[in-house]
Scaffold this active site. Structure first.
Site, PDB file in Angstrom:
ATOM      1  N   VAL A  37     -25.799  34.973 -23.647  1.00  0.00           N
ATOM      2  CA  VAL A  37     -25.285  36.273 -24.719  1.00  0.00           C
ATOM      3  C   VAL A  37     -23.744  35.669 -25.044  1.00  0.00           C
ATOM      4  O   VAL A  37     -22.756  35.607 -24.089  1.00  0.00           O
ATOM      5  CB  VAL A  37     -25.200  37.440 -23.808  1.00  0.00           C
ATOM      6  CG1 VAL A  37     -24.793  38.620 -24.730  1.00  0.00           C
ATOM      7  CG2 VAL A  37     -26.648  37.759 -23.395  1.00  0.00           C
ATOM      8  N   ASP A  38     -23.556  35.589 -26.240  1.00  0.00           N
ATOM      9  CA  ASP A  38     -22.225  35.238 -26.788  1.00  0.00           C
ATOM     10  C   ASP A  38     -21.220  36.435 -26.720  1.00  0.00           C
ATOM     11  O   ASP A  38     -21.810  37.529 -26.696  1.00  0.00           O
ATOM     12  CB  ASP A  38     -22.246  34.296 -28.146  1.00  0.00           C
ATOM     13  CG  ASP A  38     -22.897  35.099 -29.196  1.00  0.00           C
ATOM     14  OD1 ASP A  38     -22.597  36.692 -29.158  1.00  0.00           O
ATOM     15  OD2 ASP A  38     -23.184  34.600 -30.139  1.00  0.00           O
TER      16      ASP A  38
END
Lengths: 79, 416
Positions: A37-38
């Site tokens: 998850v950025d």
């Protein structure tokens, strides 16, 4: 709400926002390292979680939420 | 010094006529209209309730998570770029092994522009801001609405490292993108450039704004007959959405890898009117200079131009001004068409999609027809292709694009 229910709610958000397989969302998993998850998606996850669980997750708290378990604990405490 | 030859080796498009180049070209040859009624609730109160909507929903071709982080204009850019890239023989951009052999990323550039940019994202997020407050505004908003977004996404997707640029010249954008790409290769800054234009702003605000300019057709009861360049009953353009992307390549680079060549991109001319922000110069002065520059740049005589894909958008003034400019610059010995009669007006994508049509006309020796030209306006004293596509042995074709702001671009493609 049980920890499992919170985790399942988070899994739905992670699927919607970042395409994370719901089966992968386990308490020990790191958002960035394991679930990929950025940073921008993490912002979306937090805002969606606030809405879903009716909690407020301050920005300076987000950096402490490294794993799914961290987030479940925070939400469980503030729900 | 001999100048670098530049050729076209790949084509990609998604338009109201089809989700790729083949279906778009087939639609043009068949004289099919891509314009339809807008049935969305928001359209009901608009003066113009017709548009050229994409034949294929981009969401069906892009990964769901990728898609939600992209404006629609960025989605169509990726779809057309992927097609052009594969069509050029570079394979699947996700299979990095393929591409490393074919082109050095540091010699690969992108020039992709749009006329309006991510306006639907901006307007959608503004609704969220008003209804739900600032905290709910998406963190993806800026990369979705920034004008360079389509160019940056294509560059990222293809791992281009020689630069990703974004011209913006309203309805001349797509053509200018190709012209700038030509210069990049000639200047020795890239061997391959992925170039084109995109647009996706079918939304009440742009629709209302163009209608306020009295620029749009309001033939709401006959959508397929609304875009009718040069016809006496024309009443404005039809707003469309889509993308056109081409792969341009140094000729010797293409030859070395045995690439299929569609046409030579022989020359380009770009001028500005310096006259008015929206009205074209009444005698087409800037357009004439652009066409003459393009011919000189291509080292092609006016008499060699066998086909012109006109800008002709179906507006009362613009269509005939272009006829005057064409007569003054290259005479009358060419088969003229306006593919906008079928696609509607793709704004920033128009010049790129129409370049693809011009390139294919040269490649296939076939000129697509202009539809809806039932009662030609006085002053249209040129050879317009109507009724059906026409076989024509072409050595060179010209594509014109003009944009609000007084931008003029003319491109010349010649047989390879």
């Amino acid at each position: 709400m049980t920890r499992d229910e919170i985790r399942e709610g988070l899994a739905e958000i992670l699927d919607e926002v970042a395409g994370v397989d719901t089966a992968d969302v386990e308490e020990g998993k790191s958002f960035t390292e394991d679930l990929d998850v950025d940073s921008l998606s993490m912002v979306e996850v937090v805002v969606a979680a606030e809405e879903k669980f009716g909690v407020k997750i301050p920005d300076d708290e987000v950096q402490n939420l490294k794993t799914v378990g961290d987030a479940v604990t925070f939400i469980e405490k503030h729900i | 010094m001999t100048r670098t030859d530049v050729v076209v080796t790949g084509l990609g498009a998604t338009t109201p006529l089809g989700g790729d180049v083949a279906s778009t070209w087939d639609g043009m040859l068949a004289g099919r209209s891509g314009v339809s009624a807008l049935t969305q609730e928001w359209a009901a109160s608009l003066p113009a309730r017709i548009a050229g909507q994409l034949a294929e929903d981009p969401m069906t071709k892009i990964d769901r998570i990728q898609a939600r982080r992209m404006d629609r204009s960025e989605q169509v850019a990726i779809i057309a770029a992927r097609e052009a890239w594969a069509d050029a023989g570079f394979g699947d951009p996700d299979e990095s092994a393929d591409r490393d052999v074919a082109v050095d990323p540091e010699r690969l550039a992108v020039v992709v522009g749009s006329g309006i940019g991510g306006a639907t994202t901006l307007l959608g997020q503004d609704d969220i801001l008003e209804e739900k407050g600032p905290r709910r505004v998406s963190p993806h908003t800026i990369p979705m609405l920034m004008p360079n977004g389509p160019a940056a996404h294509v560059g990222l997707h293809l791992k281009a490292r020689a630069g990703a640029h974004c011209p913006a010249s309203a309805c001349a954008t797509g053509a200018e993108a190709l012209a700038w790409a030509l210069d990049l290769i000639r200047a020795g800054r890239a061997d391959v450039v992925v170039a084109g234009g995109v647009e996706a702003v079918i939304h009440p605000l742009p629709m209302a704004a163009f209608a306020s300019m009295r620029a749009m057709s309001t033939r709401n009861d006959e959508p397929e007959r609304a875009s009718r360049p040069w016809d006496k009953a024309r009443d404005g353009f039809v707003l469309s959405e889509g993308a056109g992307i081409v792969v341009l390549e140094r000729a010797d680079h293409a030859a070395a890898r045995g690439a299929r060549v569609y046409a030579r991109f022989a020359g380009a001319g770009m001028t500005s009117d310096g006259y008015d922000i929206v009205q074209p110069h009444p005698q087409g002065e800037g357009a004439i200079r652009a066409i003459k520059r393009a011919l000189a740049d291509a080292d092609v005589a006016a008499s060699d131009i066998g086909h012109v894909n006109a800008h002709a958008t179906s507006t009362p003034v613009g269509d005939l001004a272009e006829v005057v400019a064409l007569r003054a610059s290259i005479g009358d010995g060419f088969a003229l068409t306006s593919t906008k009669s079928m696609t509607g007006h793709l704004l920033g994508a128009a010049g790129a999609v129409e370049s693809i049509a011009s390139i294919l006309a040269v490649y296939h020796s076939t000129v697509p027809p202009t539809i809806n030209l039932e009662d030609p306006d006085e002053g249209l004293d040129l050879d317009v292709v109507t009724g059906a596509a026409r076989k024509a042995d072409l050595t060179a074709a010209l594509n014109n694009s003009f944009g609000f702001g007084g931008h003029n671009a003319a491109l010349v493609f010649t047989r390879a």
